[in-house]
Scaffold this motif. Structure first.
Motif: not given
Length: 83
Positions: A10-11, A14, A41-42, A48
């Motif tokens: 997730q990181r 992002h 954004s998220h 991404g």
């Protein structure tokens, strides 16, 4: 070797969105265009994501014009290379 975790994935996604947004913003600035709401954004579906946001009609028209100019130049370049 460490397995990627959901948190790391997730990181990374992002960061990919934020990096892509920054690169797009920089490219647009070269054309004199600023999209005020452009941002990373998220992640969506683990990838991404970039939010282009909104802009006024004049700015959208300028952006379309520049994209069309670049596409025309690319078409002309490809046609010239095919000779």
């Amino acid at each position: 070797m460490a397995r990627p975790t959901t948190k790391n994935t997730q990181r990374d996604a992002h960061l990919a969105g934020a990096t892509a947004a920054s690169a797009l913003a920089a490219a647009l600035v070269r054309l004199g265009i600023v999209l005020p709401s452009l941002r990373g954004s998220h992640p969506v579906n683990g990838r991404g994501f970039v939010e282009l946001g909104g802009c006024n009609a004049e700015l959208a028209s300028r952006l379309a014009q520049r994209i069309n100019e670049a596409a025309d130049a690319l078409d002309a370049s490809r046609a010239g290379a095919g000779r």
